[in-house]
Design an enzyme around this catalytic site. Structure first.
Site, PDB file in Angstrom:
ATOM      1  N   LYS A 126       0.828  -1.216   0.000  1.00 22.99           N
ATOM      2  CA  LYS A 126       0.000   0.000   0.000  1.00 22.99           C
ATOM      3  C   LYS A 126       0.860   1.263   0.000  1.00 22.99           C
ATOM      4  O   LYS A 126       0.467   2.300  -0.518  1.00 22.99           O
ATOM      5  CB  LYS A 126      -0.920  -0.015   1.227  1.00 22.99           C
ATOM      6  CG  LYS A 126      -1.982   1.073   1.262  1.00 22.99           C
ATOM      7  CD  LYS A 126      -2.938   0.800   2.413  1.00 22.99           C
ATOM      8  CE  LYS A 126      -3.989   1.879   2.600  1.00 22.99           C
ATOM      9  NZ  LYS A 126      -4.892   1.532   3.713  1.00 22.99           N
ATOM     10  N   GLU A 144     -11.091   6.047   5.272  1.00 20.09           N
ATOM     11  CA  GLU A 144     -11.109   5.127   6.413  1.00 20.09           C
ATOM     12  C   GLU A 144     -11.753   5.722   7.674  1.00 20.09           C
ATOM     13  O   GLU A 144     -12.573   5.045   8.305  1.00 20.09           O
ATOM     14  CB  GLU A 144      -9.679   4.638   6.685  1.00 20.09           C
ATOM     15  CG  GLU A 144      -9.204   3.685   5.592  1.00 20.09           C
ATOM     16  CD  GLU A 144      -7.686   3.490   5.539  1.00 20.09           C
ATOM     17  OE1 GLU A 144      -7.003   3.936   6.479  1.00 20.09           O
ATOM     18  OE2 GLU A 144      -7.209   2.895   4.564  1.00 20.09           O
TER      19      GLU A 144
HETATM   20 MG    MG Z   1      -6.008   0.388   8.752  1.00 18.86          MG
END
Ligand code: MG
Ligand code: ADP
Length: 619
Positions: free
Chosen positions: A87, A187
């Site tokens: 990522k 998120e």
């Molecule tokens: Mg996370």
């Protein structure tokens, strides 16, 4: 046969009965969740009752691929062919990540420093998008096994600070894994949803989401009202997380073992083994007060007090970020109603304790901190599938977006921390006669000069019909969609000529860069203002010089010789003034010229009007 219904509100095509899953594609661990009987649940693996899929991919020499726990074991036995933390590489160039290379046990390809980074495994090159797609495929098949149905649509979460390119890369990874990515969601927004925060429309709340994962830390301040989630500010550090805690302990253990750092850095295998043992120690210390282990035939140990002392600087850095996020949101700690804890590393007791003390209230941590993001993604997926009432998600763009104007100045069109989706525009004109091709260069950053900001892309508005300077009307629109992806549209209004691009920069910005750009904008604010002042004065002077020359040409017969000589002298003086770096000198010269020519201009105008009125050409 499946029937189709079109959900008008979101414009998505939703197949009846088809589940839309929520995916947390994490740096360290990934999870998939879906709505089961009205509640979000994470999918477990068949054997271990574990919902986490380590974000690790292993390539065996026979071409077979392992993902998750099985791949994680290969970190020790076959580090060169085992890819983790991919990522961190999403949407990045080698230049962006080269300082990290020592951190990776695998080979990052460095042949073209500006191109998107690739990872070399045996003789093959993999992009981070392909590697992430492997993880997503594993999650997809996991949930398909559980549901005994095919899954083709997903919502995937990304950190709030992910830029366009990183978001696009995440989307591409989904596509490659056979998933139609309906929405990229931040998120922290997902985490808030998981706690049901915002589901009661009558309640207005301001919350902080503190996310300390494996490799990254971020904190977001959200304001939630009337079912609208608005990210007021975000802050963080992509190089701060559980990995850093592990590294700290590993270094401590290495010292205990009397290991030479050079010997250690040459031995990738031992490094990985130390890393895993350190992580084990850390987890043990989340519940117990002492850890004892053995590595390479040597005993190592660490107590809770020493551990806390070692990691306090890391925890302090997260609190500094919280302070910055509050500052950006214009809030004080007592204005935060709730604090939500996210990420496996928030299990560390010192972290909970310090965050709670910082905000002066107990924190929300009763849900599993590894799962909250995936659970929230599943709730968002459910909202998109039309199963829940009108919930809207609004995020923010973390850096200002704008274009380059004459003199290399940054002209901000969408300011930092603007809510998205968002649309803004402005009109511009040309500074030179007959300009045919206009370059629209798009930048991101807080500094006054574009050279100090980051270029996102550029395009040329071609074949504008020739017009005198100042006459074209160029309308520039910035359209930032819900995923944070920018489209720039330029239109010359007089001719109707139009051009547009989707901004997909060659490679992504590093978060260090982002932090640096924000910091720079503060420390250089004074200097930038001075430069901006000079450049603006110079632009004004240049326009006046052009106008002055034109005026002399057009009114040759009206002006006396003395007036012409004087005007020319003042034009020359102004031209010289533009060579200085002093805006006051330039302004003074502008004023002197204006004062002298004003009465001349009036007289010229009167004469011209009289000439026109004398009847030659009316009608
Ligand atoms: Mg996370
Ligand atoms: P990411 O979002 O980066 O994928 P996660 O939220 O899954 O990361 O968090 C992973 C991190 O949490 C790892 O560094 C892991 O070591 C840490 N972690 C997991 N369980 C514990 C625990 N019990 N105590 C301390 N740290 C933990």
């Amino acid at each position: 046969m499946a029937t189709f219904s079109i959900n008008l509100k979101d414009g998505t095509l939703n197949k009846d009965n088809e589940v839309i899953v929520g995916i947390d594609l994490g740096t360290t661990n990934s999870l998939v969740a879906y709505m089961k009987d009205g509640a979000a649940v994470c999918v477990q693996d068949d054997l271990q009752k574990n919902t986490l899929v380590p974000s690790v991919v292993h390539f065996a020499s026979d071409g077979s691929i392992l993902v998750g726990d099985a791949a994680r074991e290969k970190l020790i036995t076959d580090p060169a062919h085992t890819i983790y933390s991919v990522k961190r590489l999403m949407g990045k160039s080698y230049n962006d990540v080269q300082t990290l290379e020592a951190f990776f046990g695998y080979r990052i390809l460095d042949e073209d420093k500006d191109a998107l980074v690739k990872v070399k495994v045996y003789d093959r090159y993999f992009t981070p998008v392909e590697l992430s797609a492997n993880i997503l495929r594993e999650l997809k098949s996991r949930v398909e096994r559980e549901l005994k149905a095919s899954v083709n649509q997903a919502v995937i979460t990304v950190p709030a600070y992910f830029n366009d390119n990183q978001r696009q890369a995440t989307r591409d990874a989904g596509k490659l894994a056979g998933l139609d990515v309906l929405r990229i969601v931040n998120e922290p927004t997902a985490a808030a949803l998981a706690y049901g925060i915002g589901l009661d429309k009558s309640k207005a709340e301001t919350i902080a989401v503190y996310d300390l994962g494996g490799g990254t830390f971020d904190v977001s301040i959200l304001q939630i009202q009337d079912g609208v989630f608005e990210v007021l500010s975000t802050n963080g550090d992509t190089f701060l997380g559980g990995d850093d805690i592990d590294k700290t302990i590993a270094t401590f253990f290495a010292a205990q073992m009397g290991l030479d750092t050079q010997v250690l850095s040459a031995n990738k295998h031992l490094q990985q083994e130390l890393r895993l043992l350190a992580e084990h120690a850390k987890k043990t210390l989340s519940d117990g007060s002492f850890f004892q282990g053995e590595i390479d035939g040597k005993a190592v140990s660490i107590g809770r007090d020493t551990f806390e002392e070692l990691i306090m600087p890391l925890v302090q850095r997260t609190l500094d970020c919280c302070q910055n996020a509050l500052r950006d949101a214009g809030l004080k700690t007592n204005q935060i109603d709730k604090v939500v804890m996210v990420g496996g590393s928030t299990r560390v007791p010192l972290v909970k304790q310090k965050v709670s003390a910082f905000f002066g209230k107990p924190v929300f941590n009763n849900l599993n901190p590894d799962e909250v993001v995936a659970l929230g993604a599943a709730i968002q997926a459910d909202i998109l599938s039309g199963n829940q009432k009108d919930l809207l998600l609004i995020d923010v763009t973390p850096l200002s977006l704008g274009i380059e104007t004459v003199g290399g100045l940054m002209d901000v069109i969408i300011p930092r921390n603007t809510k998205i989706p968002s649309k803004a525009g402005r009109q511009y004109t040309t500074s030179v006669d007959g300009q045919k091709n206009l370059k629209i260069a798009v930048y991101q950053g807080e500094r006054d000069l574009v050279e100090n900001n980051r270029k996102l892309g550029e395009f040329v508005l071609r074949d504008v019909p020739p017009m005198p300077a100042g006459l074209p009307k160029i309308d520039i629109q910035f359209i930032l969609n819900a995923d944070g992806i920018l489209t720039v549209r330029a239109r010359e209004l007089r001719s109707g000529l139009e051009q547009q691009i989707d901004i997909q920069p060659a490679y992504g910005i590093t978060e260090e860069d982002m932090a640096r750009m924000l910091l720079d904008s503060i420390t250089h604010a004074g200097a930038d203002m001075k430069i901006r002042g000079v450049l603006e004065a110079r632009n004004e002077a240049n326009n006046l010089l052009l106008a002055g020359v034109k005026f002399l040409q057009q009114n040759d017969g009206i002006l006396t010789d003395e007036e012409k000589v004087n005007t020319n002298a003042l034009l020359k003086a102004l031209s010289e003034a533009t060579q200085t770096e002093d805006k006051d000198v330039i302004h003074q010269a502008i004023e002197t010229l204006n004062n002298y020519t004003m009465p001349l201009a009036h007289r010229a105008m009167d004469t011209n009007i009289r000439a026109a009125m004398s009847g030659k050409k009316i009608g």
